[in-house]
Design a protein around this motif. Structure first.
Motif, mmCIF file in Angstrom:
data_model
loop_
_atom_site.group_PDB
_atom_site.id
_atom_site.type_symbol
_atom_site.label_atom_id
_atom_site.label_comp_id
_atom_site.label_asym_id
_atom_site.label_seq_id
_atom_site.Cartn_x
_atom_site.Cartn_y
_atom_site.Cartn_z
ATOM 1 N N UNK A 126 0.822 -1.207 0.000
ATOM 2 C CA UNK A 126 0.000 0.000 0.000
ATOM 3 C C UNK A 126 0.855 1.257 0.000
ATOM 4 N N UNK A 127 1.857 1.298 0.883
ATOM 5 C CA UNK A 127 2.711 2.481 0.995
ATOM 6 C C UNK A 127 4.142 2.081 1.350
ATOM 7 N N UNK A 128 5.070 2.886 0.879
ATOM 8 C CA UNK A 128 6.433 2.890 1.388
ATOM 9 C C UNK A 128 6.571 4.127 2.262
ATOM 10 N N UNK A 129 7.242 3.991 3.395
ATOM 11 C CA UNK A 129 7.333 5.072 4.372
ATOM 12 C C UNK A 129 8.798 5.435 4.570
ATOM 13 N N UNK A 130 9.089 6.722 4.441
ATOM 14 C CA UNK A 130 10.460 7.221 4.592
ATOM 15 C C UNK A 130 10.454 8.329 5.636
ATOM 16 N N UNK A 131 11.340 8.220 6.609
ATOM 17 C CA UNK A 131 11.434 9.237 7.654
ATOM 18 C C UNK A 131 12.331 10.382 7.198
ATOM 19 N N UNK A 132 11.909 11.583 7.518
ATOM 20 C CA UNK A 132 12.660 12.793 7.179
ATOM 21 C C UNK A 132 12.880 13.586 8.462
ATOM 22 N N UNK A 133 14.150 13.802 8.816
ATOM 23 C CA UNK A 133 14.464 14.565 10.019
ATOM 24 C C UNK A 133 15.916 15.001 9.968
ATOM 25 N N UNK A 134 16.299 15.850 10.888
ATOM 26 C CA UNK A 134 17.693 16.263 11.011
ATOM 27 C C UNK A 134 18.503 15.138 11.656
ATOM 28 N N UNK A 135 19.644 14.799 11.048
ATOM 29 C CA UNK A 135 20.444 13.679 11.532
ATOM 30 C C UNK A 135 20.919 13.918 12.960
ATOM 31 N N UNK A 136 21.335 15.144 13.259
ATOM 32 C CA UNK A 136 21.837 15.426 14.605
ATOM 33 C C UNK A 136 20.737 15.245 15.646
ATOM 34 N N UNK A 137 19.478 15.525 15.259
ATOM 35 C CA UNK A 137 18.366 15.359 16.190
ATOM 36 C C UNK A 137 18.174 13.893 16.540
ATOM 37 N N UNK A 138 18.381 13.002 15.563
ATOM 38 C CA UNK A 138 18.234 11.574 15.845
ATOM 39 C C UNK A 138 19.303 11.100 16.813
ATOM 40 N N UNK A 139 20.517 11.623 16.685
ATOM 41 C CA UNK A 139 21.595 11.218 17.579
ATOM 42 C C UNK A 139 21.389 11.756 18.987
ATOM 43 N N UNK A 140 20.777 12.934 19.103
ATOM 44 C CA UNK A 140 20.625 13.566 20.413
ATOM 45 C C UNK A 140 19.328 13.126 21.095
ATOM 46 N N UNK A 141 18.202 13.197 20.360
ATOM 47 C CA UNK A 141 16.892 12.948 20.964
ATOM 48 C C UNK A 141 16.391 11.531 20.755
ATOM 49 N N UNK A 142 16.987 10.785 19.828
ATOM 50 C CA UNK A 142 16.642 9.378 19.577
ATOM 51 C C UNK A 142 15.140 9.190 19.379
ATOM 52 N N UNK A 143 14.505 8.368 20.204
ATOM 53 C CA UNK A 143 13.096 8.045 19.976
ATOM 54 C C UNK A 143 12.169 9.219 20.229
ATOM 55 N N UNK A 144 12.637 10.252 20.914
ATOM 56 C CA UNK A 144 11.807 11.412 21.204
ATOM 57 C C UNK A 144 11.976 12.531 20.181
ATOM 58 N N UNK A 145 12.607 12.243 19.051
ATOM 59 C CA UNK A 145 12.896 13.275 18.061
ATOM 60 C C UNK A 145 11.635 13.710 17.318
ATOM 61 N N UNK A 146 11.667 14.928 16.834
ATOM 62 C CA UNK A 146 10.634 15.357 15.905
ATOM 63 C C UNK A 146 10.943 14.785 14.528
ATOM 64 N N UNK A 147 9.893 14.543 13.717
ATOM 65 C CA UNK A 147 10.119 13.915 12.413
ATOM 66 C C UNK A 147 8.942 14.187 11.493
ATOM 67 N N UNK A 148 9.143 13.887 10.217
ATOM 68 C CA UNK A 148 8.082 13.812 9.224
ATOM 69 C C UNK A 148 8.204 12.469 8.527
ATOM 70 N N UNK A 149 7.144 11.675 8.569
ATOM 71 C CA UNK A 149 7.099 10.414 7.837
ATOM 72 C C UNK A 149 6.355 10.653 6.527
#
Length: 257
Positions: A77-100
């Protein structure tokens, strides 16, 4: 005059000839959004996170990728790709802001699920008290392909159970409540109900058991979502947003800060 111009001119003449003809009655619409109408035939989906070779070889967090399939047929049905700042993923991990970004089978980016606020403990200390995602759908009938906000999902703080509420539209009309188990490790079931106090389950979001080794050595989880009966594709898309919020909140890994 070139052949292309000739065809274009003839097409204009034909259009002008149609102006005096009676207009046929409009076909009945079976869905609130034409580009999502096929979801009306789907009662249960499976969402699987894809392994990332770079993440496994480098040992660093990479943007998540998923596939969404119809559970009974396995149709993509869909392919899902996450879009976010790389540094945010390293710092905030699972609590990061994102756009799927959800891309359909025709390779159109049709849905986006946004977690608009950074909610890590280091930034504001509100990780367990407030969190939400917004669900937007692209309007392909518009010349600008603008986005419409279908609704959002909010997490509410509770010392015993994970609690979520599902809202439709800009005004935020409450449609469903979601309650989770006391322990969310391993296979877990989140129940979709009309309200938190209701005893009748309408749908289920389930974290599937992936095996002992995979559960404790990777973050590549598998979820299933059984939709409540008699809801349109608009609410189904919002419930997909609820599933992703649950994934990031409880199963993405360490919260880092």
């Amino acid at each position: 005059m070139s052949s292309d111009a000739t065809h274009y001119y003839e097409g204009l003449q034909q259009d002008s000839d149609l102006s005096d003809r009676p207009v046929p009655p409009a076909e009945p619409q079976t869905s609130t959004t034409q580009e999502l109408g096929y979801l009306n035939q789907v009662s249960e989906i499976s969402i699987r996170q894809l392994p990332d070779v770079r993440e496994m070889t480098r040992g660093t967090e990479e943007p998540n990728q998923y596939v969404i399939v119809e559970k009974s047929t396995g149709e993509l049905l869909y392919k899902v790709i996450e879009d976010h700042a790389v540094c945010m993923q390293q710092i905030c991990c699972s609590n990061r802001t994102f756009t799927l970004r959800l891309v359909d089978k025709f390779n159109r980016e049709i849905i986006k699920i946004i977690r608009p606020h950074i909610s890590c403990n280091w930034c504001c200390g509100l990780t367990d008290f407030y969190d939400k995602v917004e669900v937007w759908v692209r309007n392909f009938k518009s010349m600008r392909f603008d986005w419409r906000k279908f609704g959002y999902v909010k997490k509410f703080w509770c010392p015993l159970l994970p609690l979520f509420r599902v809202y439709e539209g800009e005004a935020g009309d409450s449609q469903f409540a979601i309650t989770g188990p006391v322990v969310t490790a391993g296979a877990s079931t989140f129940t979709i109900k009309k309200s938190w106090t209701s005893t009748e389950p309408l749908g289920i979001i389930r974290k599937e058991w992936a095996g002992l080794c995979r559960e404790f050595t990777s973050e590549y989880d598998v979820f299933s979502l059984k939709f409540p009966p008699d809801i349109d594709e608009k609410m189904k898309v919002i419930l997909i947003g609820a599933l992703f919020l649950i994934d990031y909140k409880f199963y993405e890994g360490a919260a880092c800060l």
